[in-house]
Design a protein around this motif. Structure first.
Motif, PDB file in Angstrom:
ATOM      1  N   ARG A 187       0.835  -1.206   0.000  1.00 41.09           N
ATOM      2  CA  ARG A 187       0.000   0.000   0.000  1.00 41.09           C
ATOM      3  C   ARG A 187       0.870   1.256   0.000  1.00 41.09           C
ATOM      4  NH1 ARG A 187      -3.243  -3.146   3.573  1.00 41.09           N
ATOM      5  NH2 ARG A 187      -2.211  -2.222   5.374  1.00 41.09           N
ATOM      6  N   ASP A 188       1.931   1.232   0.821  1.00 45.44           N
ATOM      7  CA  ASP A 188       2.840   2.382   0.844  1.00 45.44           C
ATOM      8  C   ASP A 188       3.537   2.553  -0.496  1.00 45.44           C
ATOM      9  OD1 ASP A 188       2.176   2.902   3.439  1.00 45.44           O
ATOM     10  OD2 ASP A 188       3.921   1.912   4.312  1.00 45.44           O
ATOM     11  N   LEU A 189       3.941   1.428  -1.102  1.00 42.29           N
ATOM     12  CA  LEU A 189       4.625   1.492  -2.383  1.00 42.29           C
ATOM     13  C   LEU A 189       3.699   2.034  -3.466  1.00 42.29           C
ATOM     14  CD1 LEU A 189       7.208   0.911  -3.923  1.00 42.29           C
ATOM     15  CD2 LEU A 189       6.421  -1.426  -4.266  1.00 42.29           C
ATOM     16  N   ALA A 190       2.424   1.666  -3.399  1.00 36.65           N
ATOM     17  CA  ALA A 190       1.460   2.172  -4.378  1.00 36.65           C
ATOM     18  C   ALA A 190       1.343   3.690  -4.287  1.00 36.65           C
ATOM     19  CB  ALA A 190       0.099   1.516  -4.160  1.00 36.65           C
ATOM     20  N   LYS A 191       1.389   4.222  -3.065  1.00 36.63           N
ATOM     21  CA  LYS A 191       1.327   5.679  -2.895  1.00 36.63           C
ATOM     22  C   LYS A 191       2.561   6.349  -3.498  1.00 36.63           C
ATOM     23  CE  LYS A 191      -1.115   4.827   1.446  1.00 36.63           C
ATOM     24  NZ  LYS A 191      -0.939   4.723   2.909  1.00 36.63           N
TER      25      LYS A 191
END
Length: 326
Positions: free
Chosen positions: A181-185
């Motif tokens: 999720r952090d990487l997607a941001k």
């Protein structure tokens, strides 16, 4: 009394809180306005987050493989237990039939045996035979029960191991999803900065020829160039780092584990000066692995948003070098 503006700000803060501190910091919520991160800063953040993700994915790969192996053991044990139970039931049935026959004929009557008028001992012989047969059947029952009991103990241990592995797997899965999720941001910010993910493509260049199984592994790796990095994947459409090296050597008939750290334990450790095409090069504290293809180059599956590519063996500081045992 608080103002409507104050109430509105507090409500907005409550809505934003679950998104996590990383997003708030990157997007500037709750902090003084400042310039957007530069492309270099974004790349650095993406690299750091990708490194974290890869380590979690490698844990995931190991646990996933362990789960598959444990489930296969449990299934094999179930297949063993079935016939053992059938064997015990058949032996019980045989003893029951012997007892029923003896009851109907009176063969187990000691009085009948003593009063046998023929005097030739035929009844005693039949009694002895029946007794021996019953004893044999009881022995079979005992043997079947012992064998089944041993396997039930093994099954209980397997069930406990399976439960423990499933619990750990779930924890790693939760951690991986959080990092994704952090990487997607971060990837969204990179897109906003004009940076795009690499597109998959087919390699059409020449492939160096090397002899033996190492040559087969290297040739396979070249044919995967341009395919996307996919976490937990070992082909054919995409790969993570250890999935690529595993698949390359699988093409050569050699089995490797789907995890960089375990592959390190499977190979013979060599020095940099001994490197030959087909050898494995390990990086990032055994969190990443690549296959050496000669001339100071490796082929590897880098990270999310990238494709399988050729890189310098010194793209990162190598942890160590390994030769696959053939």
């Amino acid at each position: 009394m608080s103002s409507p503006h104050g109430r509105g700000w507090r409500a907005a803060a409550r809505l934003l809180a679950p998104a996590g501190a990383l997003t708030i910091a990157l997007l500037g919520f709750g902090a003084p306005a400042h310039a957007a991160p530069s492309a270099a800063e974004l790349r650095k953040q993406i690299t750091e987050k990708s490194d974290q993700l890869e380590k979690v994915v490698e844990q995931y790969n190991k646990l996933n493989t362990q789960l598959k192996e444990t489930r296969a053991e449990a299934a094999a044990l179930e297949r063993e237990l079935g016939p053992l139970e059938v064997k015990a039931d058949q032996a019980k049935g045989n003893v029951a039939r012997i007892a029923a026959t003896a009851y109907r004929t009176g063969s187990f009557s000691g009085l009948n045996a003593l009063l046998d008028s023929s005097g030739d001992g035929k009844l005693l012989a039949r009694l002895s035979a029946l007794d021996q047969l019953a004893t044999s059947q009881r022995a079979q029952i005992d043997e079947a029960h012992r064998a089944a009991g041993d396997r039930f103990e093994v099954k209980a241990a397997l069930d406990a191991r399976l439960q423990e592995q499933t619990t750990r797997f779930t924890a790693v899965e939760t951690q991986r999803k959080g990092i994704e999720r952090d990487l997607a941001k971060l990837k969204e910010l990179r897109r906003q900065a004009g940076l795009v993910d690499e597109k998959s493509s087919t390699y059409t260049g020449s492939i160096p020829k090397y002899k033996g199984k190492a040559g087969v592994a290297v040739s396979f790796a070249y044919k995967q160039l341009g395919k996307p990095y996919v976490w937990g994947a070992d082909g054919p459409g995409g790969y993570d780092c250890s999935g690529l090296t595993m698949a390359a050597w699988k093409a050569a008939g050699i089995s490797l584990y789907h995890q960089a750290a375990t592959q390190w334990r499977e190979v013979a450790h060599i020095s940099r000066s001994q490197l030959l095409p087909g050898d494995l090069v390990f990086y990032s504290g055994l969190g990443h692995v690549a296959i050496y293809v000669g001339s100071g180059k490796v082929i590897h599956a880098p990270t999310t948003g990238e494709v399988v590519k050729v890189a310098s063996v010194d793209m990162m500081s190598p942890y160590g070098y390994g030769r696959v045992r053939v």
